[in-house]
Scaffold this motif. Structure first.
Motif, short mmCIF file in Angstrom:
data_model
loop_
_atom_site.label_atom_id
_atom_site.label_comp_id
_atom_site.label_asym_id
_atom_site.label_seq_id
_atom_site.Cartn_x
_atom_site.Cartn_y
_atom_site.Cartn_z
N GLY B 66 -23.79 44.43 -5.90
CA GLY B 66 -24.01 44.50 -4.45
C GLY B 66 -25.35 45.17 -4.13
N ASN B 69 -28.15 42.73 -4.89
CA ASN B 69 -28.23 41.66 -3.88
C ASN B 69 -28.42 42.18 -2.46
OD1 ASN B 69 -27.55 40.18 -6.09
ND2 ASN B 69 -25.52 39.58 -5.38
N ASP B 71 -26.35 43.95 -0.62
CA ASP B 71 -25.12 43.69 0.14
C ASP B 71 -24.54 44.93 0.79
OD1 ASP B 71 -25.04 41.00 -0.32
OD2 ASP B 71 -23.76 41.13 -2.10
N HIS B 72 -25.05 46.12 0.42
CA HIS B 72 -24.46 47.33 0.98
C HIS B 72 -24.84 47.48 2.44
CE1 HIS B 72 -22.67 49.13 -2.60
NE2 HIS B 72 -23.66 48.57 -3.26
#
Lengths: 425, 165
Positions: B66, B69, B71-72
């Motif tokens: 994550g 990418n 994504d957090h």
């Protein structure tokens, strides 16, 4: 120590750091400055994660992914559309109803939001809903879902205070459904105003066909719900059963997922869950620092001395819990605050079951509120929209929820009616 | 730099599949638990423990993917209106803060892993260090990812060309 913690946290938050690292870095630095063994950080992250009920989160994310990719969600959406699609904003209503249904399965707001979000947001986008509005809908539905049994927060509350968990479950039902209806009404009003899409009304025959086509998909919910209500399995086990059932349905029966797609579905679910669980893990370390500084204790002392007795106390509890709910995982807020607030509530003559319902309701709303509502983050990351864009559409929902919270707080009937009928409270 | 970038990418690729494998393993373990209890009437005493441990590994490794990418979730209301130089500066501060946290997680996670070596798990009886080990492991993986992001942040001249910090 606390000053360092909050300064670092808010500074990093404002300049745009991922929230989990804003909390983590703040916690690490405050431990360092406080001269506390820094092993606390990894230890709390670990012990926070090592709770069996949390396993339900990735499993429901995975079940949701399978439903989404495997045509299961499509069938449920088709059926719901045949039922309520002709109303303006019908898909919005579907989100609410589906969340009530899913909450009966999961017991965790994060899991509800992840499951409903990944199932409902893509079709809503396809039907022309604004993705930020879709995220706001799913988020507020997740906040409502906490009230519908089974609910992990209620289990924690019940065990901490020796209150009957069964009574708490029953107590959540009426406020949960009530809030669901209110949010649907609000969705209808917004939909009328903004002219959201509606479908043409389905004939009875079309409705039957949709029901038949979606029967096996809906049965997934029946297995889970029935299994939990009858005490056959826990929420986590139900989630695993849902994944296996969803796998067979979508890969073997419907043949909508190829085996070659499975690895991607698996790692994507793992990443979504990992992102959520890191927040939960880190917030255990964060919560430890807060508790060590006795902040909850100081607040409780302040509250018990307020003039106005029960009414003012309940208002203060609501405000405190709403703020706590904005920053923490619900179980964590319960673990930290309830042991302190509960004796005060009992002393003031508030029924334990009523108090528990108010606490859970507050934390549910906290899940939906910025800056740190868990459901808000999950929904916006599934909808692939920035959190800031969800804030505007979600405000009317949060205000409605808070208004209803005050009603349930001051009219104990909502929480007490079912426990009274079924358990003689 | 190219070497580090390559390591970060390849590492991420393998971790993705490991995390995917772990989530599948968890599902099967929990499912077996139900099957054995009801259908075979022979409850398993180790499945819950093993599934929990697979879960901890999956969660932290998944979180590292994550991070790679981006994504957090983060609060981006203010960040969006910052001028380029401020975006770059904030990005650097954020990355340094993350690196600091990861160093703490690595050093003390490793310490914890070593301290816990002799402790055995309740049901299966293996060393609990195997579970704790994911703390320093995921910390160092994330450290590599953030290091690469930081170097990219410094070497680009315009903030738009950078992935968000």
């Amino acid at each position: 120590m606390t000053v360092t913690l909050f300064t670092v946290f808010f500074f990093l938050l404002v300049i745009g750091a991922p929230i989990v690292f804003a909390i983590g870095a703040g916690t690490a630095l405050s431990l360092m400055i406080g001269g506390i063994p820094m092993t606390i950080l990894p230890q709390k992250v670990f012990s926070g994660l090592a709770h069996f009920p949390y396993l339900a989160v990735p499993l429901f994310v995975l079940a949701g992914m399978l439903m989404e990719t495997g045509g299961i969600s499509k069938r449920i959406v088709d059926l719901s559309n045949a039922m309520v699609g002709h109303i303006r904003g019908g898909m919005g209503m579907v989100v609410m109803v589906a969340t009530i249904f899913f909450s009966d399965i999961s017991g965790s707001s994060a899991a509800d939001t992840a499951a409903i979000g990944s199932v409902m947001i893509p079709p809503m986008k396809k039907r022309g809903y604004n993705p930020s509005f879709a995220a706001a809908l799913v988020t507020s539905a997740g906040g409502m879902g906490v009230l519908i049994p089974p609910c992990l927060t209620m289990v924690v509350f019940g065990s901490l205070t020796n209150t009957s968990v069964g009574a708490l479950f029953l107590a959540g039902f009426v406020p949960g459904i009530g809030m669901g209806l209110l949010l649907m009404l609000l969705t209808y009003i917004i939909a009328r105003k903004k002219n959201f899409p509606m479908e043409k009304r389905a004939t009875f025959k079309e409705l039957l066909i949709a029901a038949k086509r979606s029967f096996l998909s809906l049965f997934m919910g029946v297995i889970i719900l029935g299994g939990i209500i009858l005490g056959i399995f826990t929420a986590t086990e139900a989630a695993a059963v849902a994944v296996i059932y969803g796998f067979f349905l979508s890969v073997i029966f419907y043949r909508e997922i190829k085996l070659s797609q499975i690895p991607q579905i698996l790692w994507k679910s793992a990443v979504i869950s990992g992102v959520v669980m890191l927040v939960v893990g880190i917030s255990y370390a964060f919560g430890w620092v807060i508790a060590k500084e006795q902040i909850p204790m100081k607040l409780a002392n302040f509250m018990i001395n307020l003039p106005g007795g029960k009414l003012v106390f309940l208002l203060a509890v609501n405000i405190l819990l709403l703020v706590m709910g904005m920053f923490f995982d619900a179980s964590l807020s319960v673990v930290i605050l309830v042991p302190i607030l509960f004796p005060v509530a009992v002393k003031l003559g508030i029924h334990p079951v009523h108090f528990g319902t108010v606490v859970v309701m507050n934390l549910g709303i906290g899940f939906t509120t910025p800056p740190f509502g868990l459901s808000l983050f999950i929904a916006s990351s599934i909808a692939k929209v920035p959190i800031s864009s969800v804030i505007k559409p979600i405000v009317p929902y949060i205000l409605t929820m808070i208004a209803f919270l005050l009603v349930v707080t001051y009219v104990p009937w909502f929480a007490m009616v079912l426990p009274k009928i079924f358990m003689g409270y | 730099m190219n070497l580090l970038d390559g390591i970060s990418r390849r590492l991420n690729q393998s971790i993705k599949f490991l995390a995917g494998f772990l989530i599948a393993a968890m599902t099967i373990l929990v499912f077996l638990q139900v099957i054995f209890r009801y259908l075979l009437d022979a409850p398993l005493d180790w499945s819950e423990e093993m599934a929990s441990f697979a879960f901890v590994w999956m969660a932290l490794l998944g979180a590292s993917v994550g991070l790679k990418n981006d994504d957090h979730p983060r609060l981006d209301i203010f960040y969006q209106v910052f001028p380029d130089w401020a975006k770059k500066l904030c990005g650097l501060i954020i990355n340094l803060a993350i690196l600091f946290m990861l160093v703490v997680l690595f050093i003390f996670g490793l310490k914890l892993t070593i301290t816990m070596q002799m402790q055995r798990t309740a049901a299966l009886g293996y060393s609990i260090s195997y579970v704790y080990a994911v703390l320093p492991l995921s910390a160092i993986i994330m450290f590599i990812h953030v290091l690469v992001k930081t170097v990219l942040l410094i070497s680009y001249s315009k903030a738009e060309e950078i992935e968000s910090p």
